[in-house]
Design a protein around this motif. Sequence first.
Motif, short mmCIF file in Angstrom:
data_model
loop_
_atom_site.label_atom_id
_atom_site.label_comp_id
_atom_site.label_asym_id
_atom_site.label_seq_id
_atom_site.Cartn_x
_atom_site.Cartn_y
_atom_site.Cartn_z
N GLU A 278 7.79 34.98 31.81
CA GLU A 278 7.14 33.86 31.13
C GLU A 278 6.26 33.08 32.09
O GLU A 278 5.12 32.71 31.76
CB GLU A 278 8.20 32.94 30.51
N HIS B 250 3.17 35.22 32.93
CA HIS B 250 2.26 35.29 31.79
C HIS B 250 1.49 33.98 31.64
O HIS B 250 0.32 33.99 31.24
CB HIS B 250 3.02 35.60 30.49
N TYR B 251 2.14 32.86 31.94
CA TYR B 251 1.45 31.56 31.77
C TYR B 251 0.45 31.32 32.90
O TYR B 251 -0.75 31.10 32.65
CB TYR B 251 2.46 30.42 31.73
N SER C 189 -2.50 33.80 33.14
CA SER C 189 -3.13 34.10 31.85
C SER C 189 -4.63 33.81 31.89
O SER C 189 -5.15 33.24 32.85
CB SER C 189 -2.48 33.26 30.74
N ASN D 138 -8.68 35.03 29.72
CA ASN D 138 -9.38 36.14 29.05
C ASN D 138 -10.19 36.99 30.02
O ASN D 138 -11.05 37.75 29.61
CB ASN D 138 -10.30 35.58 27.94
N GLY E 63 -5.91 36.74 37.50
CA GLY E 63 -4.99 35.69 37.07
C GLY E 63 -5.20 34.37 37.79
O GLY E 63 -5.18 33.31 37.18
N SER F 228 0.94 41.10 34.05
CA SER F 228 0.09 41.14 32.86
C SER F 228 -1.38 41.29 33.18
O SER F 228 -2.19 41.45 32.26
CB SER F 228 0.29 39.84 32.05
N LYS F 229 -1.76 41.25 34.45
CA LYS F 229 -3.18 41.30 34.82
C LYS F 229 -3.45 42.44 35.80
O LYS F 229 -2.67 42.67 36.71
CB LYS F 229 -3.60 39.98 35.47
#
Length: 851
Positions: free
Chosen positions: A548, A551-552, A555, A557, A561, A593-594
């Motif tokens: 978590e 991801h925050y 995060s 687009n 990161g 995530s990146k």
Amino acid sequence: MSSERRRPYPFDQIEPKWQAIWDERQLFHAPNPGEKGFDSQKPKFFVLDMFPYPSGAGLHVGHPEGYTATDIIARYKRLRGFNVLHPMGWDAFGLPAEQYAIKTGQHPAITTRENVAKFKDQLKRIGFSYDWQREINTTDPTYYKWTQWIFLQIYNSWFNPETNRAEPISTYRGPDPDSVRLAYVADVAVNWCQELGTVLANEEVVDGKSEVGGFPVVRRPMRQWMLRITAYAERLLNELDHLDWPEGIKLHQRNWIGRSEGAEIDFKVASSRCVPTIRVFTTRPDTLYGGTFLVLAPEHSLVDLIVAEEQWPVVREYRERAALKSELERVDLSKEKTGVFTGAFAINPATNAKIPIWIADYVLLGYGTGAIGGVPAHDQRDLEFAKKFDLPIVVVVQPIGNEPAMGFTGEGIAVSSPIINGLTSAEAKKKITAWLEERGLGKRAINYKLRDWLFSRQRYWGEPFPIVWQAGKHRALNEQQLPLVPPLLDDYKPIGTGEPPLARAREWIRYSDDAVRETNTMPQWAGSCWYYLRFCDPHNDQRFVGEEAEHYWMSGNKPGGVDLYVGGTEHAVLHLLYARFWQKVLFDLGYVSKPEPFQRLVNQGIILGEDNQKMSKSRGNIVNPDDVIDQHGADAFRCYEMFMGPLEQMKPWSTRGVEGVARFLARVWRLLMTESQAGEWELSAKIKDVDATRPQQKLLHATIKKVTDDIESFSFNTAISQMMIFVNAFTNVETIPLSTIRAFLILLNPFAPHITSELWEKLNRRFGDAVEDITERSWPAYDERLLVEDEVEIVVQINGKLRDRIKMPMAATEEELKTAALALPNIQERIAGKTVRNVIVVPKKLINIVV
């Protein structure tokens, strides 16, 4: 007389006061999702410094330049309503602490702890708004446990060319998983320093000597751990395109990766049963007919198999001399070419001619196949080599223009090449490569200058490998056995045989009756490859970073990161490349995530000494920030670091420049404060809760726009210039509107947080309508309407001579301009009794009265 009066303002009292308040209130702590105080409605901003190696010398004024820039951004973003992650930690493994341990016997951990404390005190004294609850140290077992864990993920993975990503080694279906692991063992030629007892990176070798200590360095083969970064070469190259990095840094990375398209060509070795062929990589297969010799790297394994007996003495001597040179020295284009004939010959597959095989140190084992085809007519190094050793030179490319063909390295028309005569270089490359492929003599190939990452060091002060050796094979420790902590030693000196210092710890090495631990340690790069991830969740003992939290904070687009990464250009290649590699492996395996670690990169320039030379002890030109702060205060130090010039440029330190910025802050102080007869500072009576005049509003809003835009573009020096203009404009006014000066203090706060916090508090004591701390306020917005010029100054002339000026609305008509000009007292006095023959109006510029 109080000590305050001996200074332009009492920074020596203000600054420690606010630093203590920030510490006590933990104002800059950024809660993670799910923690108390976390606001999910705010956008996030992750701003990161390249964390420092805590040396014994402490900071000099060049170090905090980038830190000051990121702190301004961090404070600005908080005022803009962002959740800001702005952490600091220590890249604390390294050779200097180990060398100090060798000299003194003091354990490197003690030296490191003392150095960290010194660095931290200095950073806190400058007033940086770091979240100290997230402080990390790469030498802490709770940190390097996860460095070792990440190594195991790399070790237990392979790169699948079909999926173009890393996968668990369990998915590999071949007979030998060890041959494809992303972490593997190989015998490679390394820079070996006997005195330091360790392998050195090319960047740590200067003129054949170690950068630390100046000891001799030689090239020698050693068993080393390697990371297969070359598997990621194409992705590391292509995925640069979507990063907001300086083009110069991207170019450095592209050049380091060094992608080349060409062909691999097999040259048959004449009269040799042991070595049937030598494979050569070339980017110019169209010049094959001009190949008149082969050159192998001196350390190439085939040399031992092809050397003629009578040539062995000179070959052996040449190899020994080559081993004393660094790779940078060997590829230096300006150096005189050297080499030795092996006594062997190869067959050029295009001409069937017998050509000699040489060894020369300008050919490197790690690039291509470690062998090149010499085409002297069309390669500068080959031409120099051929001329020196009287080797044949054959022109096979004719320039299209008037350039001489000899030494021509560009694209032209193929000549003296029967299969491809008359074709352009591009067409010739395709045809000759296809011809080679049809006959099994070569194939199309892509080559990279990038080599696999040599990941071993023969040092004590580094992360131990979580690996044991059993029956000549390596295997991983269980993750439950991490962290693997190095043993205590009485002697940190290198053993001298090439074995690391850990080899002294006999009990520690013995893992079981039939297994021993790996005794090499990881390089200093290891801890810095992933520290940005640990900052997201530094106290997690179950995972290297919580899902978590990762991801925050990572995060967005875009592929990277970290929103902003600031540091020096000395890390333009290796650190950034290695961190990108680790991130991609972790991304492929589903742990993050990146695919990229750092979205935006900014490099600060070097601050030189006052003598325009790089700061160093030997030159005696180092400026200690503590001394500057003692004399002028931390806010003056911060502002001057940013006022010196554009952040990315190199610039010299100037004591006089610091004094100038200190005077500016003193004017800010005296704008709001006056000194009583008793020598006490008190808020000025000029500050009143009244509306600002139209000109004051216009100046304030112009300043808000300028400072906002300049912070966003990292033009900190011009932002400070604008605030100086603001202060000058308000210095002699009768009344200073409260709302105006409050907005100005918020603008100045990211640059000078101590003085602005103190002045804000004093305003709150008199005017009780804004009780929050300045850090809790919002960044002021500007009104575009107030930025529009609605008045213009008109020159008024009589017979072409300047006599007066008048301010008029931009929309004033010609008649209104004439009437206003003729009504001016000065003009009426000068035209009294005279006939006005004409009034000429040049709109928005001048009025000329003709009498």
